[in-house]
Scaffold this motif. Structure first.
Motif, PDB file in Angstrom:
ATOM      1  N   UNK A  55       5.168 -27.533  47.779  1.00 34.53           N
ATOM      2  CA  UNK A  55       4.796 -26.533  46.751  1.00 34.53           C
ATOM      3  C   UNK A  55       6.014 -26.056  46.404  1.00 34.53           C
ATOM      4  N   UNK A  56       6.235 -26.014  44.807  1.00 39.77           N
ATOM      5  CA  UNK A  56       7.403 -25.216  44.170  1.00 39.77           C
ATOM      6  C   UNK A  56       7.270 -23.782  43.834  1.00 39.77           C
ATOM      7  N   UNK A  57       8.034 -23.081  44.608  1.00 39.97           N
ATOM      8  CA  UNK A  57       7.909 -21.542  44.403  1.00 39.97           C
ATOM      9  C   UNK A  57       8.783 -20.837  43.246  1.00 39.97           C
ATOM     10  N   UNK A  58      10.079 -21.706  43.153  1.00 43.20           N
ATOM     11  CA  UNK A  58      11.105 -21.269  42.232  1.00 43.20           C
ATOM     12  C   UNK A  58      11.910 -22.332  41.622  1.00 43.20           C
ATOM     13  N   UNK A  59      12.722 -22.145  40.879  1.00 45.87           N
ATOM     14  CA  UNK A  59      13.434 -23.198  40.188  1.00 45.87           C
ATOM     15  C   UNK A  59      15.060 -22.397  39.959  1.00 45.87           C
ATOM     16  N   UNK A  61      18.438 -24.417  38.234  1.00 49.61           N
ATOM     17  CA  UNK A  61      19.053 -25.347  37.827  1.00 49.61           C
ATOM     18  C   UNK A  61      18.373 -26.472  38.069  1.00 49.61           C
ATOM     19  N   UNK A  62      18.934 -27.481  38.970  1.00 47.60           N
ATOM     20  CA  UNK A  62      18.300 -28.651  39.324  1.00 47.60           C
ATOM     21  C   UNK A  62      17.959 -28.677  40.829  1.00 47.60           C
ATOM     22  N   UNK A  63      17.612 -27.495  41.477  1.00 49.56           N
ATOM     23  CA  UNK A  63      17.075 -26.864  42.590  1.00 49.56           C
ATOM     24  C   UNK A  63      15.902 -26.501  42.602  1.00 49.56           C
ATOM     25  N   UNK A  64      14.946 -27.058  43.695  1.00 48.24           N
ATOM     26  CA  UNK A  64      13.649 -26.107  43.760  1.00 48.24           C
ATOM     27  C   UNK A  64      13.375 -25.402  45.075  1.00 48.24           C
ATOM     28  N   UNK A  65      12.851 -24.417  45.184  1.00 51.43           N
ATOM     29  CA  UNK A  65      12.687 -23.616  46.269  1.00 51.43           C
ATOM     30  C   UNK A  65      11.258 -24.041  46.564  1.00 51.43           C
ATOM     31  N   UNK A  66      11.283 -24.552  47.898  1.00 51.64           N
ATOM     32  CA  UNK A  66       9.723 -25.184  48.232  1.00 51.64           C
ATOM     33  C   UNK A  66       9.291 -24.603  49.574  1.00 51.64           C
ATOM     34  N   UNK A  67       8.049 -24.991  49.658  1.00 51.30           N
ATOM     35  CA  UNK A  67       6.950 -24.587  50.959  1.00 51.30           C
ATOM     36  C   UNK A  67       6.381 -25.620  51.244  1.00 51.30           C
ATOM     37  N   UNK A  68       5.763 -25.794  52.245  1.00 49.40           N
ATOM     38  CA  UNK A  68       4.739 -26.574  52.993  1.00 49.40           C
ATOM     39  C   UNK A  68       3.529 -25.910  53.134  1.00 49.40           C
ATOM     40  N   UNK A  69       2.697 -26.545  53.954  1.00 43.24           N
ATOM     41  CA  UNK A  69       1.238 -25.866  54.329  1.00 43.24           C
ATOM     42  C   UNK A  69       1.507 -24.671  55.248  1.00 43.24           C
ATOM     43  N   UNK A  70       2.552 -24.754  55.784  1.00 39.34           N
ATOM     44  CA  UNK A  70       2.809 -23.612  56.992  1.00 39.34           C
ATOM     45  C   UNK A  70       3.892 -22.537  56.387  1.00 39.34           C
ATOM     46  N   UNK A  73      10.220 -23.252  53.054  1.00 35.62           N
ATOM     47  CA  UNK A  73      11.066 -24.099  53.849  1.00 35.62           C
ATOM     48  C   UNK A  73      12.637 -24.075  53.348  1.00 35.62           C
ATOM     49  N   UNK A  74      12.885 -23.891  51.992  1.00 34.74           N
ATOM     50  CA  UNK A  74      14.135 -23.759  51.474  1.00 34.74           C
ATOM     51  C   UNK A  74      14.305 -24.349  50.173  1.00 34.74           C
ATOM     52  N   UNK A  75      15.420 -25.033  50.143  1.00 34.38           N
ATOM     53  CA  UNK A  75      15.709 -25.667  48.687  1.00 34.38           C
ATOM     54  C   UNK A  75      15.924 -27.319  48.627  1.00 34.38           C
ATOM     55  N   UNK A  76      15.417 -27.937  47.830  1.00 32.61           N
ATOM     56  CA  UNK A  76      15.733 -29.342  47.645  1.00 32.61           C
ATOM     57  C   UNK A  76      16.252 -29.578  46.337  1.00 32.61           C
ATOM     58  N   UNK A  77      16.954 -30.610  46.451  1.00 28.95           N
ATOM     59  CA  UNK A  77      17.443 -31.188  44.923  1.00 28.95           C
ATOM     60  C   UNK A  77      16.486 -31.811  44.122  1.00 28.95           C
ATOM     61  N   UNK A  78      15.979 -31.307  42.921  1.00 22.24           N
ATOM     62  CA  UNK A  78      14.993 -31.723  42.378  1.00 22.24           C
ATOM     63  C   UNK A  78      15.084 -33.506  41.979  1.00 22.24           C
ATOM     64  N   UNK A  79      16.094 -34.094  41.814  1.00 22.74           N
ATOM     65  CA  UNK A  79      16.198 -35.637  41.553  1.00 22.74           C
ATOM     66  C   UNK A  79      15.782 -36.261  42.887  1.00 22.74           C
TER      67      UNK A  79
END
Length: 146
Positions: A55-59, A61-70, A73-79
């Motif tokens: 689940x994306x909580x913030x953006x 640039x090309x990075x997404x701040x993400x979480x899972x069901x627990x 988690x941190x940041x992942x490169x959107x591409x």
């Protein structure tokens, strides 16, 4: 009339935040790093497998701040993500059924943390496909994702 406008003013921001909160992605590729900060020079916190739903909580640039069901988690490169819907099994086991419903024949058992591709939904059930190609229905409450 004023009370309707006030109710709308409260409801509109809530619906917008819910829509934003429902923004999901899944991991594309074999393994993707989740980083502490939105940069490739940042420490890797997690390595996630193909299809893992986030689940994306913030953006930024090309990075997404993400979480899972627990947890966050941190940041992942959107591409390195996809809009293909996936689910992760959160229950210890979940029955994979021929049709949606608890009276339907069990085709197999999904294990906790197993990632499945979402093919469709019907009420509280999701039609999914396993890595090996087996398809069936699982109760959505036993999974997380979209």
């Amino acid at each position: 009339m004023a009370s309707c406008a006030a109710a709308l003013a409260v409801a509109l921001p809530l619906s917008l935040s819910v829509a934003h909160a429902a923004d999901f992605v899944s991991i594309k590729g074999r393994v993707v790093n989740v980083r502490e900060k939105p940069t490739t020079g940042s420490d890797t916190l997690w390595e996630l497998a193909s299809g893992y739903p986030l689940q994306v909580s913030a953006r930024r640039g090309q990075w997404l701040r993400v979480r899972d069901h627990e947890a966050p988690l941190g940041w992942v490169f959107a591409p390195l993500t996809s809009k293909e819907p996936h689910r992760v099994v959160t229950a210890r086991t979940a029955n994979l059924r021929e049709k949606p419903g608890t009276s339907s024949r069990v085709l197999g058992r999904l294990e906790q943390n197993e990632i499945v591709r979402t093919l469709g939904e019907r009420g509280s059930w999701a039609r999914v496909r396993r890595d090996g190609g087996q398809t069936g229905w699982v109760a959505k409450r036993l999974t997380w994702g979209w």
